[in-house]
Design a protein around this motif. Structure first.
Motif, PDB file in Angstrom:
ATOM      1  N   LEU A 215      30.682  79.788 -42.655  1.00 50.13           N
ATOM      2  CA  LEU A 215      31.637  80.175 -41.568  1.00 50.13           C
ATOM      3  C   LEU A 215      30.961  80.810 -40.326  1.00 50.13           C
ATOM      4  O   LEU A 215      29.815  81.552 -40.502  1.00 50.13           O
ATOM      5  CB  LEU A 215      32.648  81.013 -41.905  1.00 50.13           C
ATOM      6  CG  LEU A 215      33.889  80.250 -42.890  1.00 50.13           C
ATOM      7  CD1 LEU A 215      34.614  81.448 -43.676  1.00 50.13           C
ATOM      8  CD2 LEU A 215      34.791  79.365 -42.058  1.00 50.13           C
ATOM      9  N   GLY A 216      31.187  79.940 -39.208  1.00 49.55           N
ATOM     10  CA  GLY A 216      30.357  80.838 -38.009  1.00 49.55           C
ATOM     11  C   GLY A 216      29.215  79.991 -37.582  1.00 49.55           C
ATOM     12  O   GLY A 216      28.617  80.208 -36.598  1.00 49.55           O
ATOM     13  N   SER A 217      28.979  79.076 -38.288  1.00 48.50           N
ATOM     14  CA  SER A 217      27.894  78.371 -38.011  1.00 48.50           C
ATOM     15  C   SER A 217      28.138  77.347 -36.741  1.00 48.50           C
ATOM     16  O   SER A 217      29.349  77.001 -36.527  1.00 48.50           O
ATOM     17  CB  SER A 217      27.198  77.376 -39.123  1.00 48.50           C
ATOM     18  OG  SER A 217      27.037  77.829 -40.213  1.00 48.50           O
ATOM     19  N   THR A 218      27.142  77.075 -35.789  1.00 52.83           N
ATOM     20  CA  THR A 218      27.252  76.099 -34.972  1.00 52.83           C
ATOM     21  C   THR A 218      26.664  74.810 -35.703  1.00 52.83           C
ATOM     22  O   THR A 218      25.993  74.583 -36.516  1.00 52.83           O
ATOM     23  CB  THR A 218      26.274  76.499 -33.751  1.00 52.83           C
ATOM     24  OG1 THR A 218      26.387  77.607 -33.260  1.00 52.83           O
ATOM     25  CG2 THR A 218      26.103  75.172 -32.786  1.00 52.83           C
ATOM     26  N   VAL A 219      27.650  73.836 -35.332  1.00 55.51           N
ATOM     27  CA  VAL A 219      27.509  72.429 -36.011  1.00 55.51           C
ATOM     28  C   VAL A 219      27.802  71.439 -34.711  1.00 55.51           C
ATOM     29  O   VAL A 219      28.302  71.639 -33.640  1.00 55.51           O
ATOM     30  CB  VAL A 219      28.495  72.325 -37.092  1.00 55.51           C
ATOM     31  CG1 VAL A 219      28.698  72.971 -38.046  1.00 55.51           C
ATOM     32  CG2 VAL A 219      30.085  72.101 -36.326  1.00 55.51           C
ATOM     33  N   GLU A 220      27.067  70.338 -35.159  1.00 52.65           N
ATOM     34  CA  GLU A 220      27.093  69.122 -34.253  1.00 52.65           C
ATOM     35  C   GLU A 220      27.821  67.959 -35.213  1.00 52.65           C
ATOM     36  O   GLU A 220      27.192  67.505 -36.127  1.00 52.65           O
ATOM     37  CB  GLU A 220      25.897  68.770 -33.737  1.00 52.65           C
ATOM     38  CG  GLU A 220      26.032  67.664 -32.692  1.00 52.65           C
ATOM     39  CD  GLU A 220      24.646  67.529 -31.927  1.00 52.65           C
ATOM     40  OE1 GLU A 220      24.696  66.672 -31.033  1.00 52.65           O
ATOM     41  OE2 GLU A 220      23.798  67.971 -32.102  1.00 52.65           O
ATOM     42  N   VAL A 221      28.949  67.387 -34.822  1.00 54.75           N
ATOM     43  CA  VAL A 221      29.833  66.402 -35.558  1.00 54.75           C
ATOM     44  C   VAL A 221      29.489  65.141 -34.881  1.00 54.75           C
ATOM     45  O   VAL A 221      29.745  65.084 -33.648  1.00 54.75           O
ATOM     46  CB  VAL A 221      31.199  66.996 -35.937  1.00 54.75           C
ATOM     47  CG1 VAL A 221      31.964  65.892 -36.654  1.00 54.75           C
ATOM     48  CG2 VAL A 221      31.364  68.179 -36.425  1.00 54.75           C
ATOM     49  N   GLU A 222      28.998  64.010 -35.643  1.00 63.43           N
ATOM     50  CA  GLU A 222      28.987  62.724 -35.268  1.00 63.43           C
ATOM     51  C   GLU A 222      30.415  62.251 -34.369  1.00 63.43           C
ATOM     52  O   GLU A 222      31.318  62.376 -35.269  1.00 63.43           O
ATOM     53  CB  GLU A 222      28.524  61.811 -36.209  1.00 63.43           C
ATOM     54  CG  GLU A 222      28.480  60.393 -35.876  1.00 63.43           C
ATOM     55  CD  GLU A 222      27.777  59.530 -37.194  1.00 63.43           C
ATOM     56  OE1 GLU A 222      27.617  58.388 -36.860  1.00 63.43           O
ATOM     57  OE2 GLU A 222      28.336  60.116 -38.368  1.00 63.43           O
ATOM     58  N   GLY A 223      30.335  61.943 -33.141  1.00 66.47           N
ATOM     59  CA  GLY A 223      31.418  61.514 -32.502  1.00 66.47           C
ATOM     60  C   GLY A 223      32.298  62.557 -32.032  1.00 66.47           C
ATOM     61  O   GLY A 223      33.477  62.164 -31.392  1.00 66.47           O
ATOM     62  N   TYR A 224      31.996  63.730 -32.235  1.00 60.42           N
ATOM     63  CA  TYR A 224      32.715  65.021 -31.679  1.00 60.42           C
ATOM     64  C   TYR A 224      32.092  65.964 -31.025  1.00 60.42           C
ATOM     65  O   TYR A 224      32.574  66.406 -30.141  1.00 60.42           O
ATOM     66  CB  TYR A 224      33.480  65.420 -32.962  1.00 60.42           C
ATOM     67  CG  TYR A 224      34.530  66.740 -33.010  1.00 60.42           C
ATOM     68  CD1 TYR A 224      35.610  66.583 -32.249  1.00 60.42           C
ATOM     69  CD2 TYR A 224      33.839  68.177 -33.236  1.00 60.42           C
ATOM     70  CE1 TYR A 224      36.553  67.517 -32.032  1.00 60.42           C
ATOM     71  CE2 TYR A 224      34.943  69.107 -32.790  1.00 60.42           C
ATOM     72  CZ  TYR A 224      36.118  68.896 -32.508  1.00 60.42           C
ATOM     73  OH  TYR A 224      37.017  69.987 -32.304  1.00 60.42           O
ATOM     74  N   GLY A 225      30.845  66.190 -31.236  1.00 64.56           N
ATOM     75  CA  GLY A 225      30.158  66.806 -30.499  1.00 64.56           C
ATOM     76  C   GLY A 225      29.813  68.348 -31.153  1.00 64.56           C
ATOM     77  O   GLY A 225      30.109  68.346 -32.239  1.00 64.56           O
ATOM     78  N   LYS A 226      29.392  69.261 -30.443  1.00 64.20           N
ATOM     79  CA  LYS A 226      29.122  70.712 -31.045  1.00 64.20           C
ATOM     80  C   LYS A 226      30.193  71.549 -31.118  1.00 64.20           C
ATOM     81  O   LYS A 226      31.232  71.427 -30.221  1.00 64.20           O
ATOM     82  CB  LYS A 226      28.057  71.397 -30.129  1.00 64.20           C
ATOM     83  CG  LYS A 226      26.722  70.922 -30.280  1.00 64.20           C
ATOM     84  CD  LYS A 226      25.586  72.030 -29.846  1.00 64.20           C
ATOM     85  CE  LYS A 226      24.230  71.790 -30.380  1.00 64.20           C
ATOM     86  NZ  LYS A 226      23.207  72.868 -29.762  1.00 64.20           N
TER      87      LYS A 226
END
Length: 265
Positions: A215-226
């Motif tokens: 929890l709290g991680s910055t993520v980058e989701v394919e097709g959705y973005g950061k």
């Protein structure tokens, strides 16, 4: 609180990402931070504000604007200190103390440090619960500190004497993704981190299993973005995520799909 449609899961949320100051910048607490500033220290401040559940946004911009100023005021008010919206030494000293109930990347970092010392065997999920408190107490006892289970300056200084996993590392996972909105029946629209998705409709927040994505991680989701990993729920187990959209049609159009997620640690 969970509600499903054909490709829609509504859950109640939480989240944060921590950024180390760039080379040459002062560490958080070495300089006064105020509205108008923009640097890595502000990013770290925003991360701690999210951990304290007073930063109502989905990303750490590094820009000390109105939202950050209001969040600092909110924290200062709750902490019983001067409420001026300026992050000075007293504010920083209080905000960097981690304790039960805190959630986010700084907590996950703490858990990784406890693992390095061999006092914590759970997952670095970003949740300061009973297991983390017990591990902190055990570490404190071993160092001759007051075993109160709260990670204050002395405890953190001792923890930092052992090498910690490198900040900024990236891992990539493939997950099953669905989508949700803040307006489903029975949903409050407010995340566990205090992000009001009805007020901040442009927020990019995902629900995760914290044993897979802290929890709290910055993520980058394919097709959705950061986005920020700012949510959990009973329907999110293992390699699954739920992505937030302000519009129901957008959520339905997202459907159910396999996506790659980069997790910035």
């Amino acid at each position: 609180m969970i509600r499903k449609t054909t490709a829609l899961i509504g859950v109640c949320l939480l989240g944060t990402a921590i950024f180390a100051p760039s080379k040459g910048e002062a560490a958080l607490g070495d300089q006064l931070l105020h509205k108008g500033m923009s640097n890595g220290d502000v990013k770290e401040l925003q991360s701690y504000l999210m951990t304290k559940q007073v930063y109502p946004y989905y990303d750490n911009t590094g820009n000390y604007g109105t939202i950050t100023e209001e969040a600092v005021r909110d924290f200062q008010s709750k902490a019983g200190i001067k409420t001026d919206g300026v992050a000075g030494p007293q504010t920083i000293a209080k905000i960097k103390v981690l304790k039960p109930g805190n959630i986010g990347k700084p907590v996950a970092d703490l858990q990784n440090k406890l693992k390095a010392w061999g006092t914590y065997s759970g997952s670095a999920d970003g949740i300061y619960g009973k297991g983390t408190k017990s591990a902190v107490s055990k570490f404190q006892s071993g160092k001759g500190l007051s075993a109160d289970g709260i990670a204050g300056p002395r405890t953190l200084n001792e923890l930092n004497k052992r090498v910690n996993p490198a900040s900024g590392a990236v891992k990539e996972v493939t997950v099953h993704s669905t989508a949700y909105t803040a307006s489903c029946q029975g949903c409050s629209g407010v995340t566990k981190m205090g992000i009001d998705l009805n007020r901040f409709e442009e927020s990019k927040v995902i629900a995760v299993d914290p044993n897979v994505i802290p929890l709290g991680s910055t993520v980058e989701v394919e097709g959705y973005g950061k986005a920020v990993a700012g949510d959990i729920g009973g329907a999110i187990n293992g390699s699954e995520i739920d992505v937030f959209f302000k519009d129901l049609n957008e959520a339905m159009n997202w459907g159910s799909r396999q996506v790659k997620v980069k997790v910035y640690q």
